[in-house]
Scaffold this active site. Structure first.
Site, PDB file in Angstrom:
ATOM      1  N   ARG A  27       0.878  -1.188   0.000  1.00 56.62           N
ATOM      2  CA  ARG A  27       0.000   0.000   0.000  1.00 56.62           C
ATOM      3  C   ARG A  27       0.903   1.223   0.000  1.00 56.62           C
ATOM      4  NH1 ARG A  27      -5.133   1.558   3.765  1.00 56.62           N
ATOM      5  NH2 ARG A  27      -6.041   0.166   2.205  1.00 56.62           N
ATOM      6  N   GLN A  76     -10.327  -4.029  -2.817  1.00 56.32           N
ATOM      7  CA  GLN A  76     -11.579  -3.456  -2.325  1.00 56.32           C
ATOM      8  C   GLN A  76     -12.698  -3.676  -3.349  1.00 56.32           C
ATOM      9  OE1 GLN A  76     -12.113  -1.525   0.721  1.00 56.32           O
ATOM     10  NE2 GLN A  76     -14.160  -2.113   0.079  1.00 56.32           N
TER      11      GLN A  76
HETATM   12  N1   CP Z   1     -11.088  -0.022   2.979  1.00 53.53           N
HETATM   13  C1   CP Z   1      -9.803  -0.072   3.368  1.00 53.53           C
HETATM   14  O1   CP Z   1      -8.878  -0.334   2.584  1.00 53.53           O
HETATM   15  O2   CP Z   1      -9.621   0.136   4.688  1.00 53.53           O
HETATM   16  P1   CP Z   1      -8.231   0.384   5.427  1.00 53.53           P
HETATM   17  O3   CP Z   1      -7.698   1.718   4.957  1.00 53.53           O
HETATM   18  O4   CP Z   1      -8.570   0.380   6.887  1.00 53.53           O
HETATM   19  O5   CP Z   1      -7.280  -0.714   5.062  1.00 53.53           O
HETATM   20  N1  NVA Z   2     -10.120   6.796  -1.080  1.00 51.43           N
HETATM   21  C1  NVA Z   2      -9.720   6.361   0.240  1.00 51.43           C
HETATM   22  C2  NVA Z   2      -9.944   4.902   0.396  1.00 51.43           C
HETATM   23  C3  NVA Z   2      -9.594   4.334   1.743  1.00 51.43           C
HETATM   24  C4  NVA Z   2      -9.751   2.863   1.801  1.00 51.43           C
HETATM   25  C5  NVA Z   2      -8.259   6.720   0.461  1.00 51.43           C
HETATM   26  O1  NVA Z   2      -7.463   6.556  -0.475  1.00 51.43           O
HETATM   27  O2  NVA Z   2      -7.921   7.166   1.557  1.00 51.43           O
END
Ligand code: CP
Ligand code: NVA
Length: 312
Positions: free
Chosen positions: A105, A135
């Site tokens: 991430r 997701q």
């Molecule tokens: N929806 C999602 O990716 O949640 P987190 O940011 O908590 O991982």
């Molecule tokens: N669009 C949001 C999604 C979080 C899961 C972000 O990137 O913070």
């Protein structure tokens, strides 16, 4: 069919591969619920790199890998050499020699692509500024569970046209579900994404549309979906975004426009009172916590398909 590959975007998946991931995810969900052993990862290690915060992604990958008998390692910038500037290409080659797969991430999609180029083990995108494929797959799994066949049904995304919306657009286009994105000017998905998704949708027989008016967009929706107005990394724009997005929220008025059996979804974390009202999140249309659960099952399926020959 998918062993040894990476999962960096939805675009790279065929409709058959999406279907396979969802089938395996349902089977793994059943194993989990019924206490049936599914230790496909015994002796394997997963590195999880986080350059942004996470609750769901971190815990669902870590717990899921452990449920399958493997060991997951959490790596952040602060406590690794990545935060001190070690190049991506070096980290990727070193981790390749220690672990069996990497989930990452980070901010730019280019960094994930570069990491995957230098890493000779499967790499899974756990969210970038551009995409959030795990997701979107969990979301579509949830929509199938709640609504049955999705062809010709209407998915409506209300809010910021960035990572989550991008991955949902491509997923819907591939599986033949119609999708309408409603975002204010300046926050709509890139033209290139819409053009490319429309080309895909021609083959699956679905529609990809942008509708600036959220009330028109929500008409007869089978799924109403939203995401935060300010994503991770956009904290300094928060005040401006609260103003720009104020009409783009899921509340009872918007819900009234949708199909009477519509489901409400949100990738979480949510800001109640901004993009979604508390009574909608807690209301009878909400599929939000089932959706969060499905991250676990979908990601386990992705890892099994990318890392093993397991047949089940
Ligand atoms: N929806 C999602 O990716 O949640 P987190 O940011 O908590 O991982
Ligand atoms: N669009 C949001 C999604 C979080 C899961 C972000 O990137 O913070």
């Amino acid at each position: 069919m998918m062993k040894g590959k990476d999962l960096l975007t939805i675009e790279q998946l065929s409709a058959q591969e999406i279907d396979l991931i969802l089938q395996k995810a349902s089977a793994l969900k059943k194993f989990q619920k019924e206490g049936i052993s599914h230790k496909f990862m015994e002796g394997k290690n997963l590195a999880m790199i986080f350059h942004k915060a996470s609750t769901r992604t971190r815990v669902s990958f870590e717990a899921g890998f452990s449920q399958m008998g493997g060991h997951a390692l959490y790596l952040d910038s602060a406590s690794t050499q990545m935060g001190r500037g070690e190049p991506i290409k070096d980290t990727a080659r070193v981790l390749s020699r220690y672990v069996d797969a990497v989930m990452i991430r980070t901010f730019s999609q280019e960094s994930v692509e570069e990491f995957a180029h230098y890493c000779d083990k499967p790499v899974i995108n756990g969210l970038t500024d551009y995409a959030h494929p795990c997701q979107a797959l969990a979301d579509i799994m949830t929509a199938y569970e709640k609504l049955g066949e999705l062809k010709n049904k209407k998915f409506v995304f209300i809010g910021d046209g960035n990572n989550v919306a991008n991955s949902l657009i491509f997923t819907c286009a591939k599986i033949g579900m119609n999708i309408t994105v409603s975002a204010p000017a300046g926050y709509q998905p890139d033209d290139k994404i819409i053009f490319s998704a429309k080309e895909i949708a021609k083959k699956s027989g679905s529609k990809v549309e942008i509708e600036i008016d959220p009330f028109k967009a929500a008409l007869n929706a089978n799924v109403l979906y939203t995401d935060v107005w300010a994503s991770m990394g956009q904290e300094s724009e928060r005040e401006k975004r609260i103003n720009d997005f104020k009409k783009y929220k899921i509340d009872e008025t918007l819900l009234d426009k949708a199909d009477k059996d519509c489901i409400v979804m949100h990738c979480l974390p949510a800001h109640r009172g901004e993009e979604i009202e508390d009574n909608v999140m807690e209301g009878k249309h909400s599929a939000i916590f089932d959706e969060a659960e499905n991250r676990l099952h979908v990601q386990k399926a992705i890892m099994v398909l990318l890392m093993t020959d397991a047949e089940f």
